[in-house]
Design an enzyme around this catalytic site. Structure first.
Site, PDB file in Angstrom:
ATOM      1  N   ASP A 108       0.827  -1.199   0.000  1.00 43.42           N
ATOM      2  CA  ASP A 108       0.000   0.000   0.000  1.00 43.42           C
ATOM      3  C   ASP A 108       0.865   1.254   0.000  1.00 43.42           C
ATOM      4  O   ASP A 108       0.500   2.278  -0.588  1.00 43.42           O
ATOM      5  CB  ASP A 108      -0.912  -0.013   1.230  1.00 43.42           C
ATOM      6  CG  ASP A 108      -2.199   0.759   1.013  1.00 43.42           C
ATOM      7  OD1 ASP A 108      -2.365   1.334  -0.070  1.00 43.42           O
ATOM      8  OD2 ASP A 108      -3.038   0.777   1.925  1.00 43.42           O
TER       9      ASP A 108
ATOM     10  N   CYS B 217      -4.596   6.384  -1.300  1.00 45.79           N
ATOM     11  CA  CYS B 217      -5.408   5.727  -2.331  1.00 45.79           C
ATOM     12  C   CYS B 217      -5.663   6.692  -3.483  1.00 45.79           C
ATOM     13  O   CYS B 217      -6.284   7.738  -3.287  1.00 45.79           O
ATOM     14  CB  CYS B 217      -6.733   5.237  -1.758  1.00 45.79           C
ATOM     15  SG  CYS B 217      -7.793   4.443  -2.994  1.00 45.79           S
TER      16      CYS B 217
END
Length: 311
Positions: A18, A249
Site C-alpha cells: 500500500d 489511495c
C-alpha cells in the site's frame, strides 16, 4: 456483546504494498528489499509484500517476483500479496505466496473507479480465487479487504448494513476457507464510534468465531490510532499499518497515508497490548521509508525526541 481489551494483537505491515505503490517513480529493488528487511528485523512478522498486478497498471510492482524470492520460506515470516484477479492469484501461488488478499469496495461507485467492475462482478472474481485456493491448498487462507467500509469519497457515509450485505455474499463464495476480513477506512473519515458500531453490529449478525477480524485505517482526519483502538475492543485481532505513514489511495481523493505503524505501536504498548515489535528498530525502518524519494509520510512519533519515543 461486551467489549474487551486483548492481550496481544497482530500487526500487518503494509508499506511494501500500500505504501510503495503510492510512489509514482519505480524504486530500486535493492532499496525495497533493504526496507522490508528492516521491518522484519523490527519484529514485524506479517508483511503485505506487494501485489501481483499488471506492471502496466502499477509499474512499482513490476519486481514483485524478485522481492518475494528474497523473503519467501523464512521461518516465522508470513507474507501476503494483493491479487486483483484470478491471474494474479495464480502468479502469487506459483511464487509460493500462500496468503492472498483480495479487495472489494462496498461502494459501487468506488469499486467501479478502482477496478472497473460492479461489486457483483468483483464477488464473482472472489469466488474464482477462492476456488483456486481450495484447489491449491487444503488449508487455504484468504484475506478479504472490504474497501470504503465506513465512507466513500463519492457516495458519502457507508452504513454497517451495506457492509454486512456485501460480506454475507462474500462468505457464501469463500465457504470452507480460512477467512480473514478487514474493514477498511479507505478515506480515513471514519470515527471511533462508527468503527465500534460497524464491527459490533456485523459480528453480532454474522458471528465472530469462524472469521478473523482485521481493521485497515488511514489517518486523513487524525483518527487512525483511535479507530484502531476502538476496533480491537470489538474483537479485532489484526491491525494494518504502514511505517512512517506511507501510503494513500489514488481513487479516494484527499485520502492520505495509512496509520503509521510506530504511532499505533506506541498506543498499544502504553495499553499493555503485546505485539512482539521492537520500537527502536521500527523507528529505524520508518526513517528509511521516510527517506525514499517521492513518498508522502506522516508520523507523530518520528517527531518526538528519539530517547523519549523508545523509552
Amino acid at each position: 456483546m461486551t467489549t474487551h481489551q486483548p492481550r496481544t494483537i497482530e500487526l500487518v505491515e503494509v508499506a511494501p504494498r500500500d505504501g510503495f505503490q503510492s510512489i509514482s517513480s519505480p524504486l530500486p529493488t535493492a532499496d525495497k528489499i533493504r526496507v522490508i528487511q528492516a521491518l522484519v528485523d523490527a519484529g514485524l512478522h506479517r508483511i503485505e509484500i506487494g501485489s501481483f498486478v499488471s506492471p502496466k497498471a502499477v509499474p512499482q510492482m513490476a519486481d514483485i517476483g524478485d522481492i518475494v524470492a528474497e523473503f519467501i520460506g523464512r521461518e516465522g515470516l508470513r507474507l501476503s500479496a494483493l491479487v486483483p484477479n484470478l491471474r494474479g492469484a495464480e502468479l502469487a501461488l506459483a511464487k509460493g505466496v500462500r496468503e492472498l488478499v483480495y479487495v472489494v469496495s462496498v461502494s459501487e461507485t468506488h469499486n467501479s473507479k478502482n477496478v472497473r467492475q460492479s461489486v457483483s462482478q468483483s464477488l464473482d472474481g472472489l469466488k474464482a480465487i477462492a476456488d483456486k485456493v481450495r484447489e491449491s491448498d487444503s488449508n487455504g487462507f484468504l484475506r478479504l479487504d472490504l474497501g470504503t467500509s465506513f465512507d466513500c469519497p463519492y457516495e458519502g457515509r457507508i452504513g454497517w448494513e451495506q457492509v454486512s450485505r456485501v460480506l454475507e455474499q462474500a462468505i457464501e463464495v469463500t465457504d470452507g476457507l480460512r477467512l480473514e476480513v478487514a474493514f477498511c477506512d479507505t478515506t480515513g473519515r471514519a470515527n471511533p464510534y462508527q468503527v465500534q458500531q460497524t464491527f459490533r453490529q456485523i459480528r453480532q449478525r454474522i458471528g465472530g468465531d469462524a472469521i478473523t477480524w482485521a481493521f485497515h485505517g488511514h489517518n486523513t482526519f487524525g483518527m487512525g490510532v483511535a479507530n484502531a483502538l476502538f476496533a480491537i475492543q470489538e474483537g479485532v485481532t489484526v491491525l494494518d499499518a504502514s511505517s512512517a505513514g506511507l501510503g494513500g489511495c489514488p481513487f479516494a481523493p484527499g485520502a492520505t497515508g495509512n496509520t503509521a505503524t510506530e504511532d499505533l505501536l506506541f498506543a498499544l504498548n502504553e495499553g499493555g497490548v503485546e505485539t512482539g515489535v521492537d520500537m527502536a528498530r521500527l523507528l529505524e525502518a520508518a526513517d528509511l521509508i521516510a527517506g525514499l524519494p517521492g513518498g508522502h509520510t506522516a508520523s507523530s512519533l518520528r517527531q518526538v525526541p528519539r530517547a523519549r519515543a523508545v523509552a
